[in-house]
Scaffold this motif. Structure first.
Motif, PDB file in Angstrom:
ATOM      1  N   ASP A  63      49.576  82.499  54.366  1.00 56.58           N
ATOM      2  CA  ASP A  63      48.209  82.666  53.871  1.00 56.58           C
ATOM      3  C   ASP A  63      47.264  82.060  54.905  1.00 56.58           C
ATOM      4  O   ASP A  63      47.001  80.857  54.885  1.00 56.58           O
ATOM      5  CB  ASP A  63      48.033  81.995  52.510  1.00 56.58           C
ATOM      6  CG  ASP A  63      46.657  82.221  51.921  1.00 56.58           C
ATOM      7  OD1 ASP A  63      45.951  83.148  52.370  1.00 56.58           O
ATOM      8  OD2 ASP A  63      46.275  81.464  51.016  1.00 56.58           O
ATOM      9  N   SER A  64      46.806  82.878  55.827  1.00 54.72           N
ATOM     10  CA  SER A  64      45.948  82.413  56.913  1.00 54.72           C
ATOM     11  C   SER A  64      44.820  83.403  57.104  1.00 54.72           C
ATOM     12  O   SER A  64      45.033  84.609  57.068  1.00 54.72           O
ATOM     13  CB  SER A  64      46.768  82.286  58.203  1.00 54.72           C
ATOM     14  OG  SER A  64      45.973  81.901  59.289  1.00 54.72           O
ATOM     15  N   ARG A  65      43.613  82.891  57.265  1.00 54.09           N
ATOM     16  CA  ARG A  65      42.429  83.699  57.521  1.00 54.09           C
ATOM     17  C   ARG A  65      41.529  82.904  58.444  1.00 54.09           C
ATOM     18  O   ARG A  65      41.653  81.682  58.529  1.00 54.09           O
ATOM     19  CB  ARG A  65      41.692  83.995  56.205  1.00 54.09           C
ATOM     20  CG  ARG A  65      42.462  84.884  55.248  1.00 54.09           C
ATOM     21  CD  ARG A  65      41.711  85.103  53.936  1.00 54.09           C
ATOM     22  NE  ARG A  65      41.461  83.868  53.172  1.00 54.09           N
ATOM     23  CZ  ARG A  65      42.356  83.217  52.454  1.00 54.09           C
ATOM     24  NH1 ARG A  65      43.583  83.641  52.388  1.00 54.09           N
ATOM     25  NH2 ARG A  65      42.032  82.133  51.782  1.00 54.09           N
ATOM     26  N   ASP A 111      53.343  86.749  62.483  1.00 55.50           N
ATOM     27  CA  ASP A 111      53.558  86.304  61.108  1.00 55.50           C
ATOM     28  C   ASP A 111      52.267  86.248  60.295  1.00 55.50           C
ATOM     29  O   ASP A 111      52.295  85.985  59.107  1.00 55.50           O
ATOM     30  CB  ASP A 111      54.220  84.922  61.107  1.00 55.50           C
ATOM     31  CG  ASP A 111      55.653  84.988  61.577  1.00 55.50           C
ATOM     32  OD1 ASP A 111      56.542  85.195  60.739  1.00 55.50           O
ATOM     33  OD2 ASP A 111      55.884  84.864  62.791  1.00 55.50           O
ATOM     34  N   GLY A 112      51.127  86.435  60.958  1.00 57.53           N
ATOM     35  CA  GLY A 112      49.853  86.377  60.255  1.00 57.53           C
ATOM     36  C   GLY A 112      49.132  85.054  60.378  1.00 57.53           C
ATOM     37  O   GLY A 112      48.125  84.839  59.700  1.00 57.53           O
ATOM     38  N   HIS A 113      49.616  84.134  61.218  1.00 56.80           N
ATOM     39  CA  HIS A 113      48.911  82.874  61.478  1.00 56.80           C
ATOM     40  C   HIS A 113      47.716  83.183  62.377  1.00 56.80           C
ATOM     41  O   HIS A 113      47.884  83.778  63.448  1.00 56.80           O
ATOM     42  CB  HIS A 113      49.812  81.862  62.210  1.00 56.80           C
ATOM     43  CG  HIS A 113      51.041  81.480  61.467  1.00 56.80           C
ATOM     44  ND1 HIS A 113      51.026  80.621  60.395  1.00 56.80           N
ATOM     45  CD2 HIS A 113      52.338  81.813  61.658  1.00 56.80           C
ATOM     46  CE1 HIS A 113      52.260  80.451  59.958  1.00 56.80           C
ATOM     47  NE2 HIS A 113      53.072  81.168  60.704  1.00 56.80           N
ATOM     48  N   PHE A 114      46.514  82.784  61.959  1.00 58.38           N
ATOM     49  CA  PHE A 114      45.324  83.046  62.771  1.00 58.38           C
ATOM     50  C   PHE A 114      45.093  81.946  63.795  1.00 58.38           C
ATOM     51  O   PHE A 114      45.282  80.764  63.514  1.00 58.38           O
ATOM     52  CB  PHE A 114      44.073  83.202  61.898  1.00 58.38           C
ATOM     53  CG  PHE A 114      43.850  84.617  61.466  1.00 58.38           C
ATOM     54  CD1 PHE A 114      43.127  85.494  62.262  1.00 58.38           C
ATOM     55  CD2 PHE A 114      44.391  85.083  60.289  1.00 58.38           C
ATOM     56  CE1 PHE A 114      42.936  86.802  61.883  1.00 58.38           C
ATOM     57  CE2 PHE A 114      44.208  86.401  59.896  1.00 58.38           C
ATOM     58  CZ  PHE A 114      43.479  87.260  60.694  1.00 58.38           C
ATOM     59  N   ILE A 115      44.691  82.378  64.988  1.00 58.25           N
ATOM     60  CA  ILE A 115      44.344  81.475  66.076  1.00 58.25           C
ATOM     61  C   ILE A 115      42.915  81.801  66.479  1.00 58.25           C
ATOM     62  O   ILE A 115      42.570  82.967  66.696  1.00 58.25           O
ATOM     63  CB  ILE A 115      45.277  81.652  67.298  1.00 58.25           C
ATOM     64  CG1 ILE A 115      46.733  81.392  66.910  1.00 58.25           C
ATOM     65  CG2 ILE A 115      44.859  80.711  68.430  1.00 58.25           C
ATOM     66  CD1 ILE A 115      47.513  82.636  66.600  1.00 58.25           C
TER      67      ILE A 115
END
Length: 121
Positions: A63-65, A111-115
């Motif tokens: 769960d990253s935005r 994986d959907g991790h936001f940077i």
């Protein structure tokens, strides 16, 4: 007085090799030596003293935005990064300006991790 310094950020990933490819090729991070743990993973250099640690074996969803869970890397030139992302067909969030004048773009790893990549105000 107690002094703190960020040492590393750890991300739990599904496919370590796929993540290595992303962080090496898309974000141009330097892969560094990692101790011989009994679980899969990889380490990357972030600046002079900080590191990114990938830990394999994730099964849960991420769960990253941009306005939620993410980490940020200071960049010298966002034009250069946007050109690079377009060239390699990497999706990214359009450039934003923070209220203090800093510029930001966001990219998600496999994986959907936001940077966040940003320039100072």
């Amino acid at each position: 007085m107690i002094h703190y310094e960020l040492n590393h950020v750890a991300l739990h990933v599904v496919d370590v090799q796929k993540s290595i490819n992303f962080y090496t090729n898309n974000l141009k991070l330097e892969l560094i030596e990692r101790p011989d743990f009994d679980f899969p993973g990889a380490w990357f250099r972030l600046g002079e003293f900080q590191e990114l640690h990938l830990i394999g074996g994730r099964n849960d969803s991420v769960d990253s935005r941009p306005r939620s869970n993410h980490f940020a890397l200071r960049a010298d030139d966002l034009d250069e990064w946007e050109e690079h992302f377009k060239k390699i067909d990497q999706k990214y969030e359009p450039r934003r300006t923070r209220p203090d004048g800093a510029l930001q773009i966001y990219v998600a790893d496999p994986d959907g991790h936001f940077i966040e990549l940003f320039t100072g105000p």
